[in-house]
Design a protein around this motif. Sequence first.
Motif, mmCIF file in Angstrom:
data_model
loop_
_atom_site.group_PDB
_atom_site.id
_atom_site.type_symbol
_atom_site.label_atom_id
_atom_site.label_comp_id
_atom_site.label_asym_id
_atom_site.label_seq_id
_atom_site.Cartn_x
_atom_site.Cartn_y
_atom_site.Cartn_z
ATOM 1 N N PRO A 86 0.840 -1.202 0.000
ATOM 2 C CA PRO A 86 0.000 0.000 0.000
ATOM 3 C C PRO A 86 0.876 1.253 0.000
ATOM 4 O O PRO A 86 1.863 1.320 0.734
ATOM 5 C CB PRO A 86 -0.774 -0.136 1.314
ATOM 6 N N VAL A 87 0.529 2.215 -0.830
ATOM 7 C CA VAL A 87 1.270 3.470 -0.874
ATOM 8 C C VAL A 87 0.287 4.606 -1.108
ATOM 9 O O VAL A 87 -0.837 4.391 -1.572
ATOM 10 C CB VAL A 87 2.328 3.491 -1.995
ATOM 11 N N PHE A 88 0.746 5.822 -0.794
ATOM 12 C CA PHE A 88 -0.061 6.993 -1.084
ATOM 13 C C PHE A 88 0.293 7.537 -2.465
ATOM 14 O O PHE A 88 1.423 7.371 -2.959
ATOM 15 C CB PHE A 88 0.138 8.063 -0.014
ATOM 16 N N GLU A 89 -0.673 8.177 -3.043
ATOM 17 C CA GLU A 89 -0.484 8.775 -4.366
ATOM 18 C C GLU A 89 0.698 9.731 -4.353
ATOM 19 O O GLU A 89 0.939 10.423 -3.355
ATOM 20 C CB GLU A 89 -1.762 9.508 -4.776
ATOM 21 N N GLU A 90 1.473 9.710 -5.423
ATOM 22 C CA GLU A 90 2.667 10.531 -5.659
ATOM 23 C C GLU A 90 3.881 10.064 -4.871
ATOM 24 O O GLU A 90 4.955 10.650 -4.990
ATOM 25 C CB GLU A 90 2.390 12.016 -5.401
ATOM 26 N N ALA A 91 3.754 9.015 -4.085
ATOM 27 C CA ALA A 91 4.911 8.448 -3.384
ATOM 28 C C ALA A 91 5.657 7.512 -4.331
ATOM 29 O O ALA A 91 5.080 6.986 -5.290
ATOM 30 C CB ALA A 91 4.456 7.690 -2.147
ATOM 31 N N PRO A 92 6.948 7.273 -4.048
ATOM 32 C CA PRO A 92 7.686 6.278 -4.841
ATOM 33 C C PRO A 92 7.339 4.870 -4.382
ATOM 34 O O PRO A 92 6.891 4.662 -3.249
ATOM 35 C CB PRO A 92 9.146 6.616 -4.531
ATOM 36 N N VAL A 93 7.557 3.908 -5.266
ATOM 37 C CA VAL A 93 7.266 2.521 -4.915
ATOM 38 C C VAL A 93 8.317 1.600 -5.517
ATOM 39 O O VAL A 93 8.879 1.886 -6.585
ATOM 40 C CB VAL A 93 5.863 2.114 -5.398
#
Lengths: 113, 114
Positions: free
Chosen positions: A12-19
């Motif tokens: 799970p990540v937030f929008e605009e974060a790197p992954v």
Amino acid sequence: AQSVTQLDSQVPVFEEAPVELRCNYSSSVSVYLFWYVQYPNQGLQLLLKYLSGSTLVKGINGFEAEFNKSQTSFHLRKPSVHISDTAEYFCAVTGTSYGKLTFGQGTILTVHP
Amino acid sequence: SAVISQKPSRDICQRGTSLTIQCQVDSQVTMMFWYRQQPGQSLTLIATANQGSEATYESGFVIDKFPISRPNLTFSTLTVSNMSPEDSSIYLCSVETLAGETQYFGPGTRLLVL
């Protein structure tokens, strides 16, 4: 024979974060490496592939992956994710002389607003 | 790349019946493959569809249960025979490019067996 391990079943990540989605493989022969994406209720779409040459490969939708032979890894990265990147991602490997693809178990990427 | 279509896109079937899935490619390809994706699982290769000869099955899959035809270089069928609820899966065909290193997948057939 080859095998593939995707180290994270869900990310799970937030929008605009790197992954980064991690993939390790094992093989006794030279390999080709792939990342596919499966959006809900759809088939598999090729994101990118490593066949030879530069170890950093760029794919569609801003994704890239780096082949690391010494660590037998092929991690997928994106510097800034969008809601539309929410999908399941599969890492796959095949020997260079035979077309059978071996898939990892998949990583579900969920991008939150 | 290649444009691949599958029919039907989804179906609900009764146990004991059979379903034939079609895979059509818009260009001639050398290799065609059939995969199964069970619910919540990854993809498993069922067989390689060989043009003009019998399919090559992977361990755990047999011709009587999954007969495959490949009459030409652009078309293949997979039949799921004598279905049970355990056959509920997504079935995908893929093709390998003429260069021989990349597989492209069809949209899949979503099968539910009651």
